[in-house]
Design a protein around this motif. Structure first.
Motif, short mmCIF file in Angstrom:
data_model
loop_
_atom_site.label_atom_id
_atom_site.label_comp_id
_atom_site.label_asym_id
_atom_site.label_seq_id
_atom_site.Cartn_x
_atom_site.Cartn_y
_atom_site.Cartn_z
N ILE A 96 0.79 -1.06 -0.02
CA ILE A 96 0.16 0.05 -0.05
C ILE A 96 0.81 1.13 -0.11
N LEU B 99 0.23 4.74 1.77
CA LEU B 99 0.19 5.03 3.04
C LEU B 99 1.65 4.83 3.58
N LYS C 285 -1.72 -8.37 -1.72
CA LYS C 285 -2.82 -7.65 -1.64
C LYS C 285 -2.23 -6.41 -2.12
N THR D 284 -3.00 -2.79 -3.10
CA THR D 284 -3.47 -1.44 -2.85
C THR D 284 -2.81 -0.21 -3.65
N GLY E 155 -7.04 -4.09 -3.79
CA GLY E 155 -7.13 -3.23 -2.84
C GLY E 155 -7.93 -1.84 -2.70
N GLU F 194 -12.93 1.41 -5.43
CA GLU F 194 -13.55 2.27 -6.48
C GLU F 194 -12.88 1.82 -8.01
N THR G 79 -15.06 -0.75 2.03
CA THR G 79 -16.44 -0.33 1.90
C THR G 79 -17.07 -1.72 1.67
N ILE H 288 -18.86 5.71 -2.79
CA ILE H 288 -17.20 5.72 -2.33
C ILE H 288 -16.91 7.40 -2.27
C1 HMN Z 1 -7.08 -2.35 4.84
O1 HMN Z 1 -6.01 -3.05 5.02
O2 HMN Z 1 -7.65 -2.44 6.06
C2 HMN Z 1 -7.80 -2.34 3.71
O3 HMN Z 1 -7.89 -3.52 2.85
C3 HMN Z 1 -7.22 -1.06 2.81
C4 HMN Z 1 -8.17 -0.88 1.65
O4 HMN Z 1 -7.23 -1.28 0.42
C5 HMN Z 1 -8.59 0.30 1.48
N1 HMN Z 1 -7.47 1.37 1.47
C6 HMN Z 1 -7.34 2.43 1.90
O5 HMN Z 1 -7.83 2.70 2.79
C7 HMN Z 1 -6.22 3.22 1.85
C8 HMN Z 1 -9.80 0.40 0.38
O6 HMN Z 1 -10.59 -0.27 0.86
C9 HMN Z 1 -10.29 1.91 0.50
O7 HMN Z 1 -10.59 2.37 1.73
C10 HMN Z 1 -11.42 2.17 -0.29
O8 HMN Z 1 -10.87 1.73 -1.71
C11 HMN Z 1 -11.79 3.54 -0.55
O9 HMN Z 1 -10.78 4.09 -0.97
#
Ligand code: HMN
Length: 294
Positions: free
Chosen positions: A138, A141, A164, A166, A188, A191, A208, A242
């Motif tokens: 990811i 972050l 995973k 993202t 990940g 959207e 979501t 979203i």
């Molecule tokens: C986690 O580690 O909890 C999630 O799987 C992270 C996930 O990829 C979310 N990414 C972030 O929050 C950066 C997405 O579900 C994200 O919240 C969603 O696509 C809305 O942007």
């Protein structure tokens, strides 16, 4: 490995006002995911679980509650990664004893670790924990951006079964899929589910899905059966939802909706320093709930 495919909610965790875990609320969210969202599995201890704001004992508590509530009804992946590698290994062993189906570990973050350091981190975790591991990438972050060569080296470690992913880099996703047919790739970004499934990911993990799991499954299935028109229609509606959620505060809004859905009379707090929902945000969250979810 095959068994792990599917749609997972990144489990949201409700806290009490004093910062402790709201166990009753957490159990309700897990049940909601199983009984109403029809999800294939839960990703426990991810970003959405505010995991990086918690202590080791609290992480264990959440892993235990999730297993105790879900039993073997769905698949469970535990995110045990931490820049504290000893903690990661201890948590990995802990959830493996609890019979979690796989572990996942975020790339080590904060210090700017180089590729060798990241590699050695995964090597050490997989040598010490007897479970399949899914890399959690990811970059948004963590600031850790991995290329195809980094993945290639990591995927040679015997216990690593996938990633995973993202990231919005669909070129890299396409390259990964083409190159590593045996590895599991989980999308990940909720959207971007349509382009991810079009690139043949094995599943998706997202925040979501806790409240929009049914539509997300429809998107997944529609792309799989080559009905792109239908998939896009549902993705368009989903993304209206979203983007409204993101504009109003991701965790605050999702937690508000979950609190409504599971009919909890206790507020689902976030963990400090995450901000609590304001009255204004509550009103907007209610609008979003009425418009898209109820
Ligand atoms: C986690 O580690 O909890 C999630 O799987 C992270 C996930 O990829 C979310 N990414 C972030 O929050 C950066 C997405 O579900 C994200 O919240 C969603 O696509 C809305 O942007």
């Amino acid at each position: 490995r095959e068994d792990l495919k599917g749609l997972y909610s990144a489990l949201l965790v409700p806290f009490n006002e004093d910062g402790s875990v709201n166990e009753e609320g957490l159990r309700k969210i897990i049940r909601h995911n199983i009984d109403r969202m029809n999800i294939d599995g839960l990703y426990v201890g991810g970003s959405s679980g505010e995991n990086f704001l918690l202590g080791k004992e609290e992480k264990k508590q959440i892993f235990e509650i999730a297993k105790d509530e879900a039993k073997d009804q769905i698949k469970l992946i535990a995110q045990i990664g931490s820049s504290n590698i000893y903690e990661a290994i201890e948590l990995g062993k802990f959830v493996t004893d609890l019979a979690y189906d796989a572990i996942s570990a975020v790339t080590p973050f904060y210090y700017r670790f180089n590729a060798d350091e990241v590699y050695n981190y995964y090597k050490e975790i997989t040598e010490n924990v007897e479970n399949d591991l899914i890399i959690y990438s990811i970059p948004l972050l963590t600031g850790v951006d991995m290329g195809i060569k980094d993945f290639e080296r990591l995927f040679k470690l015997p216990r690593i079964v996938g990633v995973k992913y993202t990231s919005a880099d669909f070129y890299l996703l396409e390259r990964l899929r083409k190159t590593f047919k045996q590895q599991l790739i989980f999308s990940g970004f909720d959207e971007m589910l349509v382009p991810a499934v079009a690139n043949n990911v094995d599943g998706a993990i997202g925040s979501t899905y806790n409240v929009n799991g049914i539509r997300s499954r429809q998107i997944f299935d529609a792309v799989k059966s080559n009905d792109l028109q239908k998939a896009l229609e549902i993705q368009n509606l989903t993304n209206d939802f979203i983007s409204a959620v993101l504009n109003n505060g991701l965790y605050q809004t999702l937690k508000y909706i979950l609190q409504r859905e599971v009919k909890s009379d206790k507020q689902f707090y976030s963990r400090k320093p995450m901000a609590q929902i304001t009255e204004e945000q509550k009103q907007e969250a209610e609008n979003i709930y009425q418009k898209f979810i109820k």
